[in-house]
Design a protein around this motif. Structure first.
Motif, mmCIF file in Angstrom:
data_model
loop_
_atom_site.group_PDB
_atom_site.id
_atom_site.type_symbol
_atom_site.label_atom_id
_atom_site.label_comp_id
_atom_site.label_asym_id
_atom_site.label_seq_id
_atom_site.Cartn_x
_atom_site.Cartn_y
_atom_site.Cartn_z
ATOM 1 N N UNK A 62 -14.110 16.440 -13.155
ATOM 2 C CA UNK A 62 -12.833 16.041 -12.566
ATOM 3 C C UNK A 62 -11.848 15.719 -13.665
ATOM 4 N N UNK A 63 -11.074 16.715 -14.063
ATOM 5 C CA UNK A 63 -10.225 16.568 -15.249
ATOM 6 C C UNK A 63 -8.941 15.793 -14.983
ATOM 7 N N UNK A 64 -8.491 15.761 -13.732
ATOM 8 C CA UNK A 64 -7.129 15.281 -13.451
ATOM 9 C C UNK A 64 -7.136 14.422 -12.194
ATOM 10 N N UNK A 65 -6.526 13.237 -12.294
ATOM 11 C CA UNK A 65 -6.631 12.296 -11.181
ATOM 12 C C UNK A 65 -5.478 11.292 -11.230
ATOM 13 N N UNK A 66 -5.355 10.534 -10.154
ATOM 14 C CA UNK A 66 -4.326 9.492 -10.067
ATOM 15 C C UNK A 66 -4.911 8.301 -9.332
ATOM 16 N N UNK A 108 3.462 6.040 -13.102
ATOM 17 C CA UNK A 108 4.097 6.702 -11.960
ATOM 18 C C UNK A 108 5.139 5.799 -11.323
ATOM 19 N N UNK A 109 6.279 6.375 -10.915
ATOM 20 C CA UNK A 109 7.206 5.617 -10.075
ATOM 21 C C UNK A 109 6.515 5.256 -8.760
ATOM 22 N N UNK A 110 6.955 4.191 -8.130
ATOM 23 C CA UNK A 110 6.308 3.702 -6.900
ATOM 24 C C UNK A 110 6.312 4.737 -5.783
ATOM 25 N N UNK A 111 7.328 5.622 -5.780
ATOM 26 C CA UNK A 111 7.442 6.597 -4.685
ATOM 27 C C UNK A 111 6.817 7.955 -5.017
ATOM 28 N N UNK A 112 5.937 7.993 -6.026
ATOM 29 C CA UNK A 112 5.253 9.242 -6.407
ATOM 30 C C UNK A 112 3.882 9.228 -5.728
ATOM 31 N N UNK A 280 8.311 13.399 -19.548
ATOM 32 C CA UNK A 280 9.398 12.585 -18.999
ATOM 33 C C UNK A 280 10.394 13.468 -18.261
ATOM 34 N N UNK A 281 10.688 14.641 -18.825
ATOM 35 C CA UNK A 281 11.612 15.560 -18.149
ATOM 36 C C UNK A 281 11.013 16.053 -16.832
ATOM 37 N N UNK A 282 9.719 16.352 -16.837
ATOM 38 C CA UNK A 282 9.069 16.830 -15.616
ATOM 39 C C UNK A 282 9.065 15.761 -14.525
ATOM 40 N N UNK A 283 8.820 14.512 -14.909
ATOM 41 C CA UNK A 283 8.856 13.421 -13.922
ATOM 42 C C UNK A 283 10.263 13.298 -13.335
#
Length: 324
Positions: A62-66, A108-112, A280-283
């Motif tokens: 599992x390489x990617x998670x939040x 992460x921003x709260x609304x992500x 940062x640009x992608x976010x």
């Protein structure tokens, strides 16, 4: 905590769901309660012992998670308990908790939403690095995206459109082509039913695409490269079809074209400041609605083996995400 453990990398069937002691973070680490984890092609290769990175056994794939930071190790100052983060650490995602290097965590921003965040870093970082940095894509140029309905393919369509390019999306079914149009592709090619070279010639008025984004490899690489525009850039992103193509070098000479390697993982390590600016640009782009992961489906973490089977069927459109 519980996690899917790989004790013998002979394939998905050998994974077992086990109770493990919940670890405590060491210096520079954070403990994350995982809310969502995405399934990527390397996650299949790594449990088959076919990936370039071979973690010591046993490991949790599992390489990617939040998720949510539960504890922070010594020296970690930019993250705090309760913070929402996304991370791409290579392993650890297919469980309820994991330790992650704090330096790799993206606040992460709260609304992500967690599902979007778990499906974000790998595909958008790869495509932004490929198109913006390696290809130096300019507004008005034409991009051909192969394997366009997959995770990286859908992200490439969105990023190319954000850069002001014209996008031709190539995929294997009419349904996948419709998905590509719905997220911004200007034209599509079904390479199961259409001749790739003829379709490219028609859609570009004989000029060919300025940039080709290829995460697939295999049989379509050479006909696509033969169609490239003068001074075109062919982005070697990956080999999802299996075979690594061998392109005749004389084609690069005749077209004044470049064959450009894309290895975001090493870029992020070798050029961390440039990578941080890109993320940062992608976010920011996500917040502006320019990019949003296409989620094929979200499945319970317990159904990981079924998710692997769905990915292997080549029916996935966008990203598969496991949720706790």
């Amino acid at each position: 905590m519980h996690a899917w453990l790989c004790e013998n990398p002979v394939g998905v069937d050998a994974l077992t769901w086990k109770e493990l002691p919940t670890p405590q973070p060491k210096a520079g680490e954070v403990l994350i309660e995982i809310k969502a984890a995405s399934l990527n092609f390397p996650d299949l290769l790594i449990v088959q012992n076919k990936y370039q990175m071979k973690p010591p056994l046993p490991f949790v794939p599992g390489s990617e998670y939040a998720g949510i930071v539960q504890a922070v190790g010594e020296g970690v100052t930019h993250l705090k308990v309760g913070q929402h983060v996304a991370c791409l650490s290579g392993t650890g995602g297919f469980g309820t908790h994991t330790l992650a290097p704090a330096a790799l965590c993206m606040p992460l921003p709260a609304d992500f939403p967690f599902v979007d965040a778990a499906a974000f870093i790998m595909i958008y970082a790869t495509s932004h690095h490929a198109l913006v940095d390696r290809a130096q894509l300019k507004a008005g140029e034409t991009v051909l995206v192969l394997g366009a309905a997959g995770g990286v393919g859908t992200s490439a369509i969105q990023i190319a459109k954000a850069c002001g390019a014209k996008v031709i999306a190539a995929a294997s079914t009419d349904e996948k082509c419709e998905l590509c149009k719905s997220i911004g592709a200007d034209a599509t090619i079904n390479y199961t039913t259409e001749n790739l070279r003829e379709a490219i010639k028609t859609l570009t008025g004989g000029k060919g695409p300025d940039v080709i984004y290829d995460p697939v490899g295999g049989d379509f690489a050479e006909p696509a490269f033969r169609s490239i525009a003068w001074r075109g850039r062919y982005l070697v992103v990956g080999f999802a079809s299996g075979p690594i193509p061998a392109l005749p070098f004389n084609l690069a000479l005749l077209k004044g074209a470049s064959i450009v390697g894309v290895f975001w993982g090493d870029f992020s390590k070798r050029e961390p400041k440039a990578n941080a600016a890109m993320m940062a640009e992608l976010a920011q782009w996500y917040g502006q609605g320019k990019v949003k992961p296409v989620i094929d489906r979200a499945m319970p973490m317990a159904d990981l083996k079924a998710a692997y089977a769905h990915m292997g069927s080549r029916g996935v459109k966008g990203k598969l995400v496991m949720v706790n």
